[in-house]
Design an enzyme around this catalytic site. Structure first.
Site, PDB file in Angstrom:
ATOM      1  NE  ARG A  51      31.343  41.371  14.875  1.00 13.34           N
ATOM      2  CZ  ARG A  51      31.689  41.837  13.668  1.00 13.34           C
ATOM      3  NH1 ARG A  51      32.945  42.160  13.410  1.00 13.34           N
ATOM      4  NH2 ARG A  51      30.796  41.981  12.718  1.00 13.34           N
ATOM      5  CE1 TYR A 103      42.654  26.651  33.297  1.00 17.63           C
ATOM      6  CE2 TYR A 103      42.561  27.564  31.083  1.00 17.63           C
ATOM      7  CZ  TYR A 103      41.925  27.061  32.210  1.00 17.63           C
ATOM      8  OH  TYR A 103      40.560  26.977  32.223  1.00 17.63           O
ATOM      9  CG  ASP A 173      47.740  33.201  31.868  1.00 19.74           C
ATOM     10  OD1 ASP A 173      47.332  34.006  32.731  1.00 19.74           O
ATOM     11  OD2 ASP A 173      47.037  32.285  31.413  1.00 19.74           O
ATOM     12  CE  LYS A 198      40.053  31.934  36.163  1.00 17.47           C
ATOM     13  NZ  LYS A 198      38.961  30.993  36.142  1.00 17.47           N
TER      14      LYS A 198
HETATM   15  C1  LIG Z   1      45.997  30.897  34.370  1.00 17.50           C
HETATM   16  C2  LIG Z   1      44.713  30.886  33.582  1.00 17.50           C
HETATM   17  N1  LIG Z   1      44.720  31.358  32.331  1.00 17.50           N
HETATM   18  C3  LIG Z   1      43.595  31.369  31.582  1.00 17.50           C
HETATM   19  C4  LIG Z   1      42.417  30.863  32.072  1.00 17.50           C
HETATM   20  C5  LIG Z   1      41.181  30.870  31.210  1.00 17.50           C
HETATM   21  O1  LIG Z   1      40.313  31.874  31.635  1.00 17.50           O
HETATM   22  P1  LIG Z   1      38.721  31.827  31.414  1.00 17.50           P
HETATM   23  O2  LIG Z   1      38.166  30.756  32.282  1.00 17.50           O
HETATM   24  O3  LIG Z   1      38.288  33.208  31.770  1.00 17.50           O
HETATM   25  O4  LIG Z   1      38.495  31.507  29.963  1.00 17.50           O
HETATM   26  C6  LIG Z   1      42.357  30.360  33.373  1.00 17.50           C
HETATM   27  C7  LIG Z   1      41.101  29.809  33.929  1.00 17.50           C
HETATM   28  O5  LIG Z   1      41.064  29.199  34.960  1.00 17.50           O
HETATM   29  C8  LIG Z   1      43.552  30.370  34.150  1.00 17.50           C
HETATM   30  O6  LIG Z   1      43.566  29.897  35.416  1.00 17.50           O
END
Ligand SMILES: Cc1ncc(COP(=O)(O)O)c(C=O)c1O
Length: 372
Positions: A51, A103, A173, A198
């Protein structure tokens, strides 16, 4: 990066620095949760407990930090775990600025959890008078560009410079961009956030997230990572490293196909609007041209007839799979308004597309037959 080493070269050999006795050319996977002390009580391997630190996760963290031009990276169990860790580390009892179309997962956790913990949040439009929303205890300015699903572009450099002038860090992000398209730290941001689920992973088969920045900036994030415990597991870290090795090749094809699809849809009589930054009509075109090396593999478009027409259209596709998420090798289509919490912020007639690696002509024909 070493002198003369370009991002593509770094990524093509992502994490392949292991040189154990068997001379592997790709990294081994370290699944051990605990590591043995030497006779003197020290930890000669440098690891104590997974961890707190794991060799496979550390390899990914070093590689991603380098790719983003940062010094440190903390990898998490998902993109949301990374977002939550950053807020925990940077915003205790303070105020946060987020884009009005942030998001929806982050919007949801802010409204359902963070407000209960005393976090005050203002949603802003970075193309307007957003600086007026800054408060004396604003601890972080959150940027997401391109935005989801309207593909709006925020000028990372302008916002970061303005925030820094007031002593406020900026987090970008960059899930939709990856370091190959935009390098937020070089544009002045303090943190880069990824959902590694992604493009970095790239095959729709893992969950992961990361926060990258300078050593000082990421120190408090490491603390939350180790003690909060939402760490990326070693196998996911290994898969992300593997995904990153083909990221440049994948992304080039995805961006080229997305561009062709955007132009096709833009010229189609059934389509009311296309959201893609390469289009000269796109409000963020000039900023995107400055801060994006490619136009991205994501786009959205709107048709007449609202929710029922948009959902009916998704039923006609042969190659586009009807699923959420993005950045994988398979093309996906999604009606965003129906996955967002009520009230949805996406237009009811909007469909979002994540462009995969299928032949672009197959994708264009599919769109053509579905829209005909
Ligand atoms: C722009 C963006 N940030 C963060 C996230 C969150 O990621 P996760 O689904 O891996 O928790 C997503 C998920 O779709 C996203 O599109």
């Amino acid at each position: 990066m070493a002198t003369g080493e370009r991002l593509e070269t770094l990524l093509a050999t992502a994490g392949c620095e292991a040189d154990g006795p068997s001379r592997d050319v790709t990294p081994p996977l370290h699944l051990s949760t605990t590591f043995e002390r030497g006779p003197d009580g020290d930890y000669p391997g440098g690891y104590v407990y997974s961890r707190e630190g794991n060799p496979t996760r550390a390899l990914l963290e070093r590689t991603l930090a380098k790719a983003e031009g940062g010094e440190a990276c903390a990898a998490f169990a998902s993109g949301m775990a990374a977002c939550n860790a950053l807020i925990t580390a940077v915003c205790p009892g303070g105020h946060l600025l987020v884009p009005h179309d942030v998001y929806h997962g982050l919007r949801h956790v802010i409204e359902t959890t963070w407000r209960e913990w005393g976090l005050r949040v203002t949603a802003v439009d970075y193309s307007g008078d957003w600086e007026e929303a800054i408060q004396p205890d604003t601890r972080l300015v959150w940027i997401e560009t391109p935005s989801n699903p309207l593909v709006q572009i925020t000028d990372i450099e302008a916002v970061s410079v303005a925030a820094r002038a007031r002593g406020i860090p900026t987090a970008v992000d960059s899930t939709w961009n990856t370091p190959l398209i935009t390098q937020p730290l070089a544009l002045g941001a303090t943190y880069v956030i990824h959902s590694a689920t992604k493009y970095l992973g790239g095959h729709s088969d893992l969950l992961g997230g990361a926060v990258v920045g300078s050593g000082t900036a990421v120190e408090s994030v490491y603390h939350v990572q180790k003690h909060g415990g939402a760490v990326m597991d070693p196998f996911s870290a290994w898969l992300v490293l593997r995904g990153m090795r083909s990221l440049p090749a994948r992304l080039r094809v995805q961006c080229a196909s997305a561009e062709a699809i955007a132009r096709f849809l833009d010229a189609h009589a059934m389509v009311q609007r296309v959201h893609y930054p390469s289009l000269e009509s796109h409000a963020g075109h000039a900023v995107a041209q400055r801060q994006m090396q490619m136009w991205g593999g994501m786009l959205s478009f709107e048709i007449d007839g609202g929710r029922s027409a948009a959902l009916a259209l998704t039923g006609k596709f042969r190659h586009f799979r009807r699923a959420t998420s993005l950045g994988g090798t398979e093309s996906l289509v999604e009606h965003r308004a129906s996955v967002e919490p009520e009230p949805p912020t996406s237009p009811e007639g909007l469909l979002r597309i994540s462009v995969g690696l299928e032949h672009v002509d197959d994708l264009l024909e599919d769109l053509g037959q579905a829209l005909s």
